[in-house]
Design a protein around this motif. Sequence first.
Motif, short mmCIF file in Angstrom:
data_model
loop_
_atom_site.label_atom_id
_atom_site.label_comp_id
_atom_site.label_asym_id
_atom_site.label_seq_id
_atom_site.Cartn_x
_atom_site.Cartn_y
_atom_site.Cartn_z
N LEU A 439 0.87 -1.18 0.00
CA LEU A 439 0.00 0.00 0.00
C LEU A 439 0.90 1.23 0.00
O LEU A 439 1.78 1.37 0.85
N VAL A 440 0.72 2.10 -0.99
CA VAL A 440 1.55 3.29 -1.11
C VAL A 440 0.68 4.53 -1.02
O VAL A 440 -0.54 4.48 -1.28
N ASP A 441 1.29 5.66 -0.64
CA ASP A 441 0.53 6.90 -0.56
C ASP A 441 0.57 7.62 -1.89
O ASP A 441 1.08 7.11 -2.89
N ARG A 442 0.07 8.84 -1.93
CA ARG A 442 -0.04 9.58 -3.18
C ARG A 442 1.33 9.92 -3.77
O ARG A 442 1.45 10.19 -4.96
N ASP A 443 2.39 9.87 -2.94
CA ASP A 443 3.74 10.12 -3.43
C ASP A 443 4.47 8.83 -3.76
O ASP A 443 5.68 8.82 -3.92
N ARG A 444 3.71 7.73 -3.83
CA ARG A 444 4.24 6.41 -4.16
C ARG A 444 5.22 5.93 -3.10
O ARG A 444 6.15 5.18 -3.37
N LEU A 445 5.02 6.35 -1.85
CA LEU A 445 5.87 5.90 -0.76
C LEU A 445 5.17 4.79 0.00
O LEU A 445 3.97 4.85 0.27
N ASN A 446 5.93 3.77 0.38
CA ASN A 446 5.39 2.63 1.12
C ASN A 446 5.75 2.79 2.59
O ASN A 446 6.92 2.83 2.96
N GLN A 447 4.76 2.88 3.45
CA GLN A 447 4.96 3.05 4.87
C GLN A 447 4.91 1.70 5.59
O GLN A 447 4.20 1.52 6.58
N SER A 448 5.65 0.70 5.04
CA SER A 448 5.71 -0.65 5.63
C SER A 448 4.33 -1.29 5.71
O SER A 448 4.04 -2.04 6.64
N LEU A 449 3.48 -0.95 4.75
CA LEU A 449 2.14 -1.55 4.68
C LEU A 449 2.16 -2.60 3.58
O LEU A 449 1.89 -2.32 2.41
N ASN A 450 2.51 -3.82 3.93
CA ASN A 450 2.70 -4.92 3.00
C ASN A 450 1.75 -6.06 3.35
O ASN A 450 1.46 -6.29 4.53
N PHE A 451 1.31 -6.80 2.34
CA PHE A 451 0.24 -7.78 2.57
C PHE A 451 0.54 -9.10 1.86
O PHE A 451 1.20 -9.14 0.82
N ALA A 452 0.01 -10.16 2.45
CA ALA A 452 0.19 -11.51 1.90
C ALA A 452 -1.11 -12.28 2.04
O ALA A 452 -1.90 -12.06 2.97
N ILE A 453 -1.33 -13.21 1.12
CA ILE A 453 -2.46 -14.14 1.19
C ILE A 453 -2.08 -15.25 2.14
O ILE A 453 -0.98 -15.82 2.03
N PRO A 454 -2.91 -15.59 3.13
CA PRO A 454 -2.57 -16.68 4.04
C PRO A 454 -2.22 -17.96 3.29
O PRO A 454 -2.93 -18.34 2.35
N ALA A 455 -1.15 -18.61 3.70
CA ALA A 455 -0.68 -19.79 2.98
C ALA A 455 -1.69 -20.93 3.00
O ALA A 455 -1.89 -21.63 2.00
N ASP A 456 -2.38 -21.11 4.14
CA ASP A 456 -3.30 -22.25 4.23
C ASP A 456 -4.52 -22.10 3.35
O ASP A 456 -5.21 -23.07 3.07
N SER A 457 -4.78 -20.87 2.82
CA SER A 457 -5.93 -20.68 1.94
C SER A 457 -5.74 -21.39 0.61
O SER A 457 -6.72 -21.65 -0.11
N PHE A 458 -4.50 -21.74 0.25
CA PHE A 458 -4.25 -22.46 -1.00
C PHE A 458 -4.69 -23.92 -0.92
O PHE A 458 -4.70 -24.61 -1.92
N TRP A 459 -5.08 -24.36 0.26
CA TRP A 459 -5.63 -25.71 0.42
C TRP A 459 -7.12 -25.66 0.80
O TRP A 459 -7.65 -26.59 1.37
N GLN A 460 -7.74 -24.53 0.47
CA GLN A 460 -9.16 -24.34 0.76
C GLN A 460 -9.92 -24.08 -0.55
O GLN A 460 -9.32 -23.66 -1.54
N PRO A 461 -11.23 -24.30 -0.59
CA PRO A 461 -12.02 -24.06 -1.80
C PRO A 461 -11.94 -22.60 -2.24
O PRO A 461 -11.67 -21.73 -1.45
#
Length: 461
Positions: A439-461
């Motif tokens: 997630l970046v702000d209007r100046d394209r700066l990232n304030q350590s707001l990073n995201f991942a899909i939970p790994a166990d969801s790859f074994w779910q419908p």
Amino acid sequence: MMTLGMRGHRLWLVGLGLGAAACGGGMERHVRRMFANEHLCDAAEVQVENESDGRFRASGCDRTELYTCGERQCLSASTLSSSPPARTSAKPVLREPKADPDLVGIAHREKNAGGAEVIVLDVRLDQETLLKLRATADGKKPVELTVVHLAAAPAPPNCELGAMIDGQRVELPKAKLLTKEVRDERHATILSTQLSGAIVRDLAAARQFAVRTCDTPATVPPEALPEVRHFALLYEEDLAWQAPAREGGTGGFLAPAGGWPVWKVTSTAPAAVIRGAALEGPALFKTLSRSVFRVVVTSNEGTMQGSAVAVSQAELLTNCHVVEGAQKITLQQGKLERKAELSRANPAADRCVLSVSEADLTPIRGVRSYDSLEVGEPLFTLGSPSGLELSLSNGLLSAKRDEKGAHIVQTTAPISPGSSGGGLFDAHGNLVGITTKVLVDRDRLNQSLNFAIPADSFWQP
């Protein structure tokens, strides 16, 4: 779409059979031989009708051609709508794009004599060489590649047809060889073979395409390559129409070659490793580095890259947006390079699974469930940010969130373009998530707001 100035091309090919001919039956035999040379037909199967005033209509091999003949030669007037021979005028073939229907060098669809739709492309490679591509729109037959080459001497019996895409030779079935003697003691060597689906996908993103007839190479001119890619994309589009509709949507991502495969759960997630002391950075990297790959995706728009994590000896997890529009998927790790296929996909959730033909990958140690994660615990990312393979970074689990009804892991561990599809791990080397976005702000700066899909969801419908 570039239009090639190749109106004289058909006259050149027809010239393979030009020569003196007598009036009446002799002229009909001459037209029959010309038509057979051009369309790879048995002359005995070609029908010729005299329409008077030096005009002859030849039919065979699901094609119909109109010739205008003078005292010593005949010229092809145009390619006509494929229909049984008739004395009434034929309608011109409908082609895509809608331009002069007699232009050669444009990939287009047309009807054959049986009423079936075929995809056609003829490209003149040089003064002596013509390349022809043919495909049925229903995808029931392989794509046909034919090369016609003029030479002073007839081809030797062991003459072979070779092909090269982007500087790499590709394996072709043994070509059928036909040779025809033509005017001025020149000979036409005609070689025809079939292309696999993998080669057609490579053509859809090709930056260079060359063929070799016997020992004579010829390269598709750069200005003609867009039409080669267009031919392959038309073929893949028709294949997609034959495939069943899928549920779940596309997630706004362009489907790869062959479309998005069905998402299904085929196994259970590897159990997490929870015993023993946490691993220090060097030990953690040594444990994980053989399981994380750089992913290079070739599409008709160019080359993109991301990451993927091996979770078994044959499968890897990644994001669907990493393989968007893919014609070819390559895994890289150091000097190792191998091909991968997209085996399962849920583009709406950005979950995709890659597979390799040889089950020799080194999988990660285990998978942590989303429910077991605790805010504040240390996490590590391993991927290829900006193409920098196997980059390890650390941070904390910032939050566990819900986004549009789906769980998502927030972390301060750095994620950059190219990290997508890489792994988010805990201190024991368990896979926690697949790094997805920042997630970046209007100046394209990232304030350590990073995201991942939970790994166990790859074994779910």
